[in-house]
Design a protein around this motif. Structure first.
Motif, mmCIF file in Angstrom:
data_model
loop_
_atom_site.group_PDB
_atom_site.id
_atom_site.type_symbol
_atom_site.label_atom_id
_atom_site.label_comp_id
_atom_site.label_asym_id
_atom_site.label_seq_id
_atom_site.Cartn_x
_atom_site.Cartn_y
_atom_site.Cartn_z
ATOM 1 N N GLN A 1 0.857 -1.182 0.000
ATOM 2 C CA GLN A 1 0.000 0.000 0.000
ATOM 3 C C GLN A 1 0.894 1.232 0.000
ATOM 4 O O GLN A 1 2.108 1.122 -0.019
ATOM 5 N N THR A 2 0.292 2.404 -0.015
ATOM 6 C CA THR A 2 1.060 3.616 -0.286
ATOM 7 C C THR A 2 2.187 3.858 0.701
ATOM 8 O O THR A 2 3.242 4.348 0.325
ATOM 9 N N ASP A 3 2.004 3.517 1.959
ATOM 10 C CA ASP A 3 3.074 3.680 2.945
ATOM 11 C C ASP A 3 3.989 2.464 2.879
ATOM 12 O O ASP A 3 4.178 1.728 3.856
ATOM 13 N N ASP A 4 4.573 2.258 1.702
ATOM 14 C CA ASP A 4 5.309 1.024 1.451
ATOM 15 C C ASP A 4 6.592 0.922 2.256
ATOM 16 O O ASP A 4 7.159 -0.154 2.390
ATOM 17 N N PHE A 5 7.054 2.045 2.819
ATOM 18 C CA PHE A 5 8.231 1.985 3.682
ATOM 19 C C PHE A 5 7.941 1.230 4.976
ATOM 20 O O PHE A 5 8.871 0.858 5.698
ATOM 21 N N THR A 6 6.664 1.011 5.288
ATOM 22 C CA THR A 6 6.314 0.202 6.464
ATOM 23 C C THR A 6 6.223 -1.280 6.119
ATOM 24 O O THR A 6 6.086 -2.107 7.016
ATOM 25 N N GLY A 7 6.258 -1.611 4.833
ATOM 26 C CA GLY A 7 6.204 -3.004 4.409
ATOM 27 C C GLY A 7 4.800 -3.467 4.055
ATOM 28 O O GLY A 7 3.805 -2.779 4.294
ATOM 29 N N PHE A 8 4.714 -4.630 3.454
ATOM 30 C CA PHE A 8 3.417 -5.253 3.127
ATOM 31 C C PHE A 8 2.639 -5.520 4.419
ATOM 32 O O PHE A 8 3.220 -5.693 5.492
ATOM 33 N N ILE A 9 1.338 -5.579 4.296
ATOM 34 C CA ILE A 9 0.498 -5.860 5.452
ATOM 35 C C ILE A 9 -0.737 -6.620 4.987
ATOM 36 O O ILE A 9 -1.272 -6.360 3.897
ATOM 37 N N ALA A 10 -1.175 -7.553 5.799
ATOM 38 C CA ALA A 10 -2.409 -8.297 5.510
ATOM 39 C C ALA A 10 -3.530 -7.770 6.392
ATOM 40 O O ALA A 10 -3.299 -7.308 7.514
ATOM 41 N N HIS A 11 -4.749 -7.828 5.893
ATOM 42 C CA HIS A 11 -5.956 -7.471 6.660
ATOM 43 C C HIS A 11 -5.903 -6.030 7.179
ATOM 44 O O HIS A 11 -6.378 -5.738 8.269
ATOM 45 N N SER A 12 -5.315 -5.123 6.391
ATOM 46 C CA SER A 12 -5.173 -3.728 6.819
ATOM 47 C C SER A 12 -6.530 -3.053 6.936
ATOM 48 O O SER A 12 -7.293 -2.979 5.965
ATOM 49 N N ALA A 13 -6.822 -2.534 8.116
ATOM 50 C CA ALA A 13 -8.107 -1.864 8.337
ATOM 51 C C ALA A 13 -8.190 -0.557 7.558
ATOM 52 O O ALA A 13 -9.257 -0.190 7.045
ATOM 53 N N ASN A 14 -7.073 0.153 7.459
ATOM 54 C CA ASN A 14 -7.075 1.428 6.747
ATOM 55 C C ASN A 14 -7.214 1.215 5.245
ATOM 56 O O ASN A 14 -7.951 1.934 4.565
ATOM 57 N N LEU A 15 -6.517 0.225 4.699
ATOM 58 C CA LEU A 15 -6.642 -0.071 3.275
ATOM 59 C C LEU A 15 -8.043 -0.566 2.948
ATOM 60 O O LEU A 15 -8.614 -0.204 1.904
ATOM 61 N N ALA A 16 -8.616 -1.367 3.831
ATOM 62 C CA ALA A 16 -9.992 -1.829 3.617
ATOM 63 C C ALA A 16 -10.954 -0.650 3.580
ATOM 64 O O ALA A 16 -11.868 -0.600 2.741
ATOM 65 N N LEU A 17 -10.753 0.304 4.471
ATOM 66 C CA LEU A 17 -11.627 1.486 4.501
ATOM 67 C C LEU A 17 -11.552 2.223 3.172
ATOM 68 O O LEU A 17 -12.586 2.635 2.622
ATOM 69 N N LYS A 18 -10.349 2.395 2.656
ATOM 70 C CA LYS A 18 -10.220 3.073 1.361
ATOM 71 C C LYS A 18 -11.002 2.335 0.280
ATOM 72 O O LYS A 18 -11.735 2.952 -0.506
ATOM 73 N N GLY A 19 -10.842 1.026 0.220
ATOM 74 C CA GLY A 19 -11.532 0.251 -0.808
ATOM 75 C C GLY A 19 -13.036 0.323 -0.694
ATOM 76 O O GLY A 19 -13.754 0.433 -1.698
ATOM 77 N N ILE A 20 -13.546 0.287 0.533
ATOM 78 C CA ILE A 20 -14.996 0.350 0.744
ATOM 79 C C ILE A 20 -15.540 1.710 0.326
ATOM 80 O O ILE A 20 -16.592 1.806 -0.337
ATOM 81 N N LEU A 21 -14.838 2.776 0.703
ATOM 82 C CA LEU A 21 -15.284 4.112 0.303
ATOM 83 C C LEU A 21 -15.230 4.267 -1.214
ATOM 84 O O LEU A 21 -16.080 4.949 -1.806
ATOM 85 N N ALA A 22 -14.253 3.631 -1.861
ATOM 86 C CA ALA A 22 -14.186 3.695 -3.320
ATOM 87 C C ALA A 22 -15.379 2.983 -3.962
ATOM 88 O O ALA A 22 -15.896 3.434 -4.995
ATOM 89 N N ILE A 23 -15.831 1.893 -3.364
ATOM 90 C CA ILE A 23 -17.043 1.232 -3.872
ATOM 91 C C ILE A 23 -18.236 2.184 -3.760
ATOM 92 O O ILE A 23 -19.054 2.294 -4.685
ATOM 93 N N GLY A 24 -18.321 2.884 -2.628
ATOM 94 C CA GLY A 24 -19.376 3.890 -2.487
ATOM 95 C C GLY A 24 -19.231 4.997 -3.500
ATOM 96 O O GLY A 24 -20.224 5.498 -4.051
#
Length: 796
Positions: free
Chosen positions: A606-629
């Protein structure tokens, strides 16, 4: 990206084993010698006897320097085996000085006054420390207009300091005012044999607005106001396309007496290349503009240009254009720094001649391009007007097609454009003053005086990361991912910058989106989710038709849908309907990918890639859900009512599940990831909920998040999450906009202001900094600071 070695005095050799300062989070990692080059340079005429530390704060890190190479953010993590936070600024370009203006920067004290001291004829008046209104910038924007016209002052006082490109490469500019036979230095760090510059101007103030940096100096009974004006022209593509910036010098007597005054300016060949061994050639032209305006232009260019290539992030092709509006007493000269400067310091007019020994390397007798204004006896007010620019043709390459700069659609040559720029100066000052007033008053109303100061600091930097081109007669805009990867039009860099364009010029955002859509629809992009960027290295938008790129599937797909919905909401109904219909097929493809993957993202980047890959990210999920809306809104604009109903109901269903999955055990805040109880993160991705009026996130959930953030604040901001003490200023301002009715909004604004105002890291405004140490963690000069305008973007 690898960190160049520390600055050495001119004439010395860069050491490949130079230490890299440890950061606040993890121990530093050493790098192999192959990443650094050993560079020998001829000695230049700098003040080499002065201290080398360019900071205004004792024991601060070395100031920025030129890039030594490029690794992708992701590749850096893989190669070193550590998170980028471990090495911090040590791995990024522009964080160690170049050998050029070594030791031209004695430490200064930083003032936090807000009132401009009054002028008087008394000696004691000169003892007042300079004021900074409304902020002491970490680096002062000077000529900041495009990815390759980006010059800054990484100090408070221009006298004794060389301006630099955003990487820290010296872009020398000298300024001397001569009053009644005495020379006073006001800009740069020249050292001219047999002509000591023992006197410097007294700096009264530095005022920063959205489009200009204005210094006020006193010298020998004269006031000099030096203004660096880089216009931002919302809604005017012709003027916005000009890669030119003004330098304005206003002189008046402040003691009631007449004074004999002259002004001297020069720039060096260093403006033409990141490598001072590059051979350059030069010429002089006379320009004629509207209304009888004429100007003298001194231009220079690499003798063997590397078209569409870079050298130390500077363009390896193109022409530096340095011009002065003609007026009585103007003279010019092109020649070695010592001879040309000596002539002016002796009080003589320049020779109106160009050195014939060309082409030659930049570091061979250091050719300078000089103007001298003999202003005569000055009692009232008088002005000298100059401009600086960098023009290139072609501007970029898109899938192998060389694209011209958009300004070529309006002027047949750069000479005609520069002539217009000078004839337009008075009108430009009025337009930009009105824009400055708009930004200041509306930002103050939205978030207070400190917020307005942050907007003033950010505007030029945000726009200067972009440039306009023409493709088949249509305007497009490209964006450079400055100081991190150097990619072309990176979507997750465009996305955080979005608020400034939504606030000032939604049309401009549409022009940035156009090539991103074109590549996905027609350019051969092979994957069902959105691309990460248009090319690995600006200005070559060669795409990734082999699919080999830094994939961010949910991130970039959601970003494109959200940016499109925001653009449509601020466009006319006809424009919105046409745009939504034209790109509906690919938008639906991305939205359907989000329906399948956003609720519980897999192990993704995800965009903050300096923190590394992440699974089940709550913040990334929020972005995706809002994009569906957001896709429901796009479908409505495109006249697809059934799709609108489908995406709207899906988003509402998902957000309810998201709240349950993301709630921490005590239900007082949201987790970093669904499977990580006891964690948290800044949910800056809530901002589109407010921006688009989706109202999907329950108010009580948002309120509890704000309460939680208040309990996690450090002195200079709120960390991104508990894994590190660093944060990103753009995401802090997105969070502030989302929670604008919560006290955390004011805290976030105040903390970011305090960092920018006091940090010892003197680099062009960074978006990645340490909230405990008050220091830059990495990145600088990036267009993502357009995210500071998130609060203002909520105005409709």
């Amino acid at each position: 990206m690898p960190r160049p070695p520390p600055r050495r005095p001119p004439g010395s050799v860069r050491q490949i084993d130079a230490p890299i300062p440890a950061r606040s989070c993890l121990p530093c990692t050493a790098f192999p010698e192959r990443l650094f080059r050993e560079i020998r340079m001829t000695s230049r005429n700098d003040n080499t006897d002065l201290p080398a530390n360019g900071s205004n704060v004792a024991d601060s890190p070395a100031r920025p320097g030129a890039s030594a190479g490029r690794l992708s953010r992701r590749g850096l993590l893989q190669w070193t085996g550590v998170g980028l936070g471990a090495a911090g600024t040590g791995l990024l370009p522009g964080l160690a000085p170049s050998a050029q203006a070594a030791a031209s920067q004695p430490p200064q004290e930083t003032s936090t006054q807000t009132a401009v001291p009054g002028f008087s004829g008394s000696r004691s008046a000169g003892l007042v420390a300079p004021s900074f209104d409304p902020i002491r910038p970490p680096a002062v924007p000077l000529a900041v207009r495009s990815p390759y016209l980006s010059t800054w002052l990484d100090a408070d006082l221009p006298a004794g300091h060389w301006p630099v490109f955003w990487t820290g490469h010296t872009t020398a500019m000298t300024g001397v005012i001569r009053v009644d036979g005495t020379n006073f230095l006001f800009l740069g760090a020249p050292n001219v044999p047999d002509h000591p510059l023992s006197r410097g101007v007294l700096q009264r103030s530095l005022t920063l607005t959205a489009t200009r940096s204005e210094f006020v100096f006193a010298a020998g009974g004269v006031q000099l106001t030096l203004t660096f004006l880089s216009p931002v022209e919302p809604g005017d593509l012709r003027r916005q396309s000009m890669p030119l910036s003004y330098v304005i010098a206003d002189v008046r007597s402040f003691d009631g007496k007449a004074h004999d005054v002259s002004l001297y300016f020069d720039i060096s060949g260093e403006w033409a290349s990141g490598d001072v061994g590059t051979k350059i050639r030069w010429s002089q032209q006379q320009l004629s503009g509207a209304g009888g305006t004429t100007a003298t232009s001194l231009s220079f260019t690499p003798d063997s240009p590397g078209v569409l290539k870079e050298n130390g992030d500077m363009a390896a092709w193109g022409t530096v254009v340095w011009s002065a509006t003609n007026r009585p007493g103007l003279s010019w000269q092109i020649g070695s720094d010592t001879s040309v400067r000596a002539t002016a310091l002796a009080g003589h007019a320049l020779a109106d001649s160009a050195d014939t020994r060309q082409p030659r390397p930049i570091n061979d007798s250091w050719p300078v391009f000089a103007f001298r204004f003999d202003l005569g006896s000055v009692q009232g007010s008088t002005r000298a007007l100059l401009s600086i620019g960098h023009v290139r043709e072609p501007a970029v390459s898109y899938l192998g097609e060389q694209l011209p700069p958009l300004w070529k659609s309006y002027w047949s040559s750069w000479q005609d454009m520069a002539a217009f720029f000078h004839s337009d100066a008075t009108a430009a000052q009025k337009r930009t003053a009105a824009l400055d007033h708009k930004v200041r008053t509306e930002a103050t109303a939205a978030g207070g005086a400190k917020y307005a100061a942050l907007c003033a600091l950010s505007l030029r930097q945000a726009y200067a990361g972009t440039e306009l081109v023409s493709r088949n007669g249509k305007p497009w805009a490209f964006l450079k991912e400055i100081s991190s990867d150097g990619n072309v039009s990176t979507i997750d860099v465009t996305y955080p910058a979005m608020p400034v364009f939504l606030y000032l010029d939604p049309q401009y955002l549409g022009l940035i989106l156009e090539p991103l859509f074109d590549y996905a629809e027609n350019g051969g992009w092979p994957k069902k989710f959105a691309e990460h960027d248009l090319g690995s290295s600006y200005p070559d938008a060669s795409g990734h038709n082999d699919g080999n790129e830094e994939d961010m599937p949910v991130e970039e797909s959601a970003n494109m849908v959200l940016m499109t919905a925001a653009y449509l909401a601020r466009s006319s109904s006809a424009t919105a309907a046409a745009f939504a219909s034209a790109h509906y097929t690919i938008l639906k493809q991305w939205a359907d990918y989000l329906v399948d993957n956003a609720l519980d993202p897999g192990y993704q980047n995800q965009t903050d890639d300096f923190t590394g890959f992440i699974a089940h990210s709550a913040n990334l999920a929020l972005k995706g859900i809002l994009a569906i809306g957001a896709m429901a809104q796009i479908a409505t604009v495109a006249g697809r009512s059934s799709d609108s109903t489908h995406y709207g109901s899906t988003a509402r269903d998902y957000v309810g599940q998201w709240v349950d999955k993301a709630q921490d055990t005590d239900k007082d805040h949201l987790k970093l990831a669904y499977d990580q109880p006891g964690t948290w993160s800044l949910k800056y991705n809530g901002y589109p909920d407010s921006l688009l009026g989706l109202n999907l996130v329950p108010r009580e959930v948002a309120r509890k998040e704000g309460d939680w953030y208040l309990s996690q604040a450090n002195q200079f901001g709120i960390p991104l999450d508990p894994r590190h003490s660093y944060t990103k200023g753009d995401w802090e301002m997105w969070t502030a906009a989302w929670l604008r009715d919560h006290p955390v909004c004011e805290l976030l604004i105040s903390a970011l202001y305090q960092f920018a105002h006091t940090s010892p890291s003197r680099a062009p405004f960074t978006d990645w900094y340490d909230t405990a140490a008050n220091t830059q963690n990495g990145f600088q000069a990036r267009p993502v600071v357009g995210g500071v305008f998130a609060l203002l973007s909520l105005r409709r």
